[in-house]
Design a protein around this motif. Sequence first.
Motif, mmCIF file in Angstrom:
data_model
loop_
_atom_site.group_PDB
_atom_site.id
_atom_site.type_symbol
_atom_site.label_atom_id
_atom_site.label_comp_id
_atom_site.label_asym_id
_atom_site.label_seq_id
_atom_site.Cartn_x
_atom_site.Cartn_y
_atom_site.Cartn_z
ATOM 1 N N ALA A 40 0.676 -1.243 0.081
ATOM 2 C CA ALA A 40 -0.101 0.026 0.024
ATOM 3 C C ALA A 40 0.774 1.343 0.063
ATOM 4 O O ALA A 40 1.996 1.079 0.472
ATOM 5 N N PRO A 41 0.447 2.356 -0.491
ATOM 6 C CA PRO A 41 1.099 3.470 -0.673
ATOM 7 C C PRO A 41 1.771 3.860 0.974
ATOM 8 O O PRO A 41 1.053 3.986 1.861
ATOM 9 N N GLY A 42 3.173 4.109 0.966
ATOM 10 C CA GLY A 42 3.791 4.522 2.214
ATOM 11 C C GLY A 42 3.919 3.509 3.170
ATOM 12 O O GLY A 42 4.347 3.561 4.368
ATOM 13 N N LYS A 43 3.502 2.257 2.769
ATOM 14 C CA LYS A 43 3.724 1.209 3.754
ATOM 15 C C LYS A 43 4.562 -0.069 3.313
ATOM 16 O O LYS A 43 4.877 0.097 1.923
ATOM 17 N N GLU A 44 5.117 -0.921 3.987
ATOM 18 C CA GLU A 44 5.869 -1.956 3.562
ATOM 19 C C GLU A 44 5.014 -3.062 2.779
ATOM 20 O O GLU A 44 3.612 -3.273 3.013
ATOM 21 N N ARG A 45 5.995 -3.995 1.999
ATOM 22 C CA ARG A 45 5.232 -5.006 1.382
ATOM 23 C C ARG A 45 4.678 -6.158 2.339
ATOM 24 O O ARG A 45 5.504 -6.557 3.236
ATOM 25 N N GLU A 46 3.447 -6.615 2.282
ATOM 26 C CA GLU A 46 2.925 -7.394 3.292
ATOM 27 C C GLU A 46 2.234 -8.870 2.593
ATOM 28 O O GLU A 46 1.757 -8.713 1.408
ATOM 29 N N THR A 90 -6.385 -1.307 -1.525
ATOM 30 C CA THR A 90 -5.616 -0.438 -2.506
ATOM 31 C C THR A 90 -4.203 -0.823 -2.307
ATOM 32 O O THR A 90 -3.483 -0.599 -1.136
ATOM 33 N N GLY A 91 -3.511 -1.057 -3.555
ATOM 34 C CA GLY A 91 -2.126 -0.857 -3.553
ATOM 35 C C GLY A 91 -1.496 -1.740 -4.638
ATOM 36 O O GLY A 91 -2.294 -2.248 -5.731
ATOM 37 N N VAL A 92 -0.187 -2.069 -4.868
ATOM 38 C CA VAL A 92 0.280 -2.818 -5.764
ATOM 39 C C VAL A 92 0.269 -4.301 -5.423
ATOM 40 O O VAL A 92 0.979 -4.415 -4.440
ATOM 41 N N CYS A 103 17.277 -29.605 -9.885
ATOM 42 C CA CYS A 103 17.441 -30.305 -8.662
ATOM 43 C C CYS A 103 18.386 -29.486 -7.505
ATOM 44 O O CYS A 103 18.167 -29.738 -6.208
ATOM 45 N N PHE A 104 19.361 -28.662 -8.022
ATOM 46 C CA PHE A 104 20.556 -27.997 -7.145
ATOM 47 C C PHE A 104 19.877 -26.468 -6.677
ATOM 48 O O PHE A 104 20.542 -25.780 -5.776
ATOM 49 N N THR A 105 19.311 -25.895 -7.716
ATOM 50 C CA THR A 105 18.972 -24.428 -7.541
ATOM 51 C C THR A 105 17.797 -24.071 -7.231
ATOM 52 O O THR A 105 16.573 -24.382 -7.734
ATOM 53 N N LEU A 106 17.546 -23.154 -6.025
ATOM 54 C CA LEU A 106 16.321 -22.713 -5.643
ATOM 55 C C LEU A 106 16.524 -20.884 -5.644
ATOM 56 O O LEU A 106 17.508 -20.500 -5.089
ATOM 57 N N SER A 107 15.552 -20.097 -6.222
ATOM 58 C CA SER A 107 15.818 -18.959 -6.450
ATOM 59 C C SER A 107 14.439 -18.180 -6.139
ATOM 60 O O SER A 107 13.360 -18.834 -6.500
ATOM 61 N N GLY A 108 14.302 -17.056 -5.707
ATOM 62 C CA GLY A 108 13.252 -16.209 -5.380
ATOM 63 C C GLY A 108 12.891 -15.203 -6.483
ATOM 64 O O GLY A 108 13.836 -14.816 -6.893
ATOM 65 N N TYR A 109 11.569 -15.196 -6.774
ATOM 66 C CA TYR A 109 11.249 -14.117 -8.092
ATOM 67 C C TYR A 109 10.025 -13.326 -7.627
ATOM 68 O O TYR A 109 9.106 -13.821 -6.903
ATOM 69 N N TRP A 110 10.036 -12.116 -8.207
ATOM 70 C CA TRP A 110 9.097 -11.216 -7.923
ATOM 71 C C TRP A 110 8.474 -10.921 -9.408
ATOM 72 O O TRP A 110 9.110 -10.663 -10.396
ATOM 73 N N GLY A 111 7.162 -10.916 -9.598
ATOM 74 C CA GLY A 111 6.690 -9.941 -10.616
ATOM 75 C C GLY A 111 6.761 -8.683 -10.594
ATOM 76 O O GLY A 111 7.302 -8.029 -9.875
ATOM 77 N N GLN A 112 6.182 -7.953 -11.728
ATOM 78 C CA GLN A 112 6.304 -6.623 -11.939
ATOM 79 C C GLN A 112 5.104 -5.681 -11.160
ATOM 80 O O GLN A 112 5.362 -4.535 -11.091
ATOM 81 N N GLY A 113 4.459 -6.414 -10.559
ATOM 82 C CA GLY A 113 3.195 -5.782 -9.746
ATOM 83 C C GLY A 113 2.055 -5.475 -10.856
ATOM 84 O O GLY A 113 2.212 -5.078 -11.750
ATOM 85 N N THR A 114 1.032 -5.451 -10.162
ATOM 86 C CA THR A 114 -0.425 -4.863 -10.781
ATOM 87 C C THR A 114 -1.090 -4.182 -9.702
ATOM 88 O O THR A 114 -1.110 -4.320 -8.465
ATOM 89 N N GLN A 115 -1.671 -2.859 -10.311
ATOM 90 C CA GLN A 115 -2.331 -2.009 -9.387
ATOM 91 C C GLN A 115 -3.672 -2.437 -8.997
ATOM 92 O O GLN A 115 -4.382 -2.969 -9.950
ATOM 93 N N VAL A 116 -4.106 -2.456 -7.694
ATOM 94 C CA VAL A 116 -5.519 -2.444 -7.421
ATOM 95 C C VAL A 116 -5.986 -1.274 -6.751
ATOM 96 O O VAL A 116 -5.196 -1.061 -5.806
ATOM 97 N N THR A 117 -6.812 -0.714 -7.206
ATOM 98 C CA THR A 117 -7.498 0.611 -6.414
ATOM 99 C C THR A 117 -9.224 0.333 -6.292
ATOM 100 O O THR A 117 -9.704 -0.162 -7.011
ATOM 101 N N VAL A 118 -9.314 0.399 -4.880
ATOM 102 C CA VAL A 118 -10.607 0.222 -4.170
ATOM 103 C C VAL A 118 -11.128 1.676 -3.970
ATOM 104 O O VAL A 118 -10.711 2.148 -2.943
ATOM 105 N N SER A 119 -12.121 2.084 -4.769
ATOM 106 C CA SER A 119 -12.584 3.529 -4.603
ATOM 107 C C SER A 119 -13.772 3.773 -5.501
ATOM 108 O O SER A 119 -14.100 3.077 -6.413
ATOM 109 N N HIS A 120 -14.546 4.812 -4.799
ATOM 110 C CA HIS A 120 -15.888 5.315 -5.461
ATOM 111 C C HIS A 120 -15.588 5.957 -6.758
ATOM 112 O O HIS A 120 -14.580 6.462 -6.774
#
Length: 120
Positions: A40-46, A90-92, A103-120
Motif C-alpha cells: 500500500a502507499p507509504g507502507k511495507e510490502r506484506e 488498495t495497493g500494488v 535439483c540444486f538451484t532454488l531462487s526467489g522471483y517477483w513479478g512486476q506488480g499490478t495496481q488494485v484501486t478500491v474507490s468510489h
Amino acid sequence: QVHLVESGGGLVQPGGSLRLSCAASGSIFSIITMGWYRQAPGKERELVAAFTFGGTINYADSVKGRFTISRDNAKNTVYLQMNSLKPEATGVYYCNANIRSNCFTLSGYWGQGTQVTVSH
C-alpha cells in the motif's frame, strides 16, 4: 531464467470483486512456494495469501473469508479471487515464487506488480 507475469488489477468500487492471475514461465523444474503480496502507499510490502512449502495456504488476517488463492499446476499459475473489497485493499499486488530451475538451484522471483484501486 524465470518470469512472473501478473494480470487482473484495476479500479473497483468498495464491495466489488477482482481476480488476479500470475503465470510463471521459463526454466521451471518445480515451484516450491507461490503467492501474493501487497504494498500500500507509504507502507511495507506484506503477505496477502500464499501456498507454502507442502501445499498449505497462509492468508493475512485482514483478507480471511473474502480472498481465495488457487492454482493451476499444469499452467504454473496462481490466482487470487478478491471479494467484498475494501478501500484498504488498495495497493500494488506482487506475485512471488520460490522456484527450482533444477535439483540444486532454488531462487526467489517477483513479478512486476499490478495496481488494485478500491474507490468510489
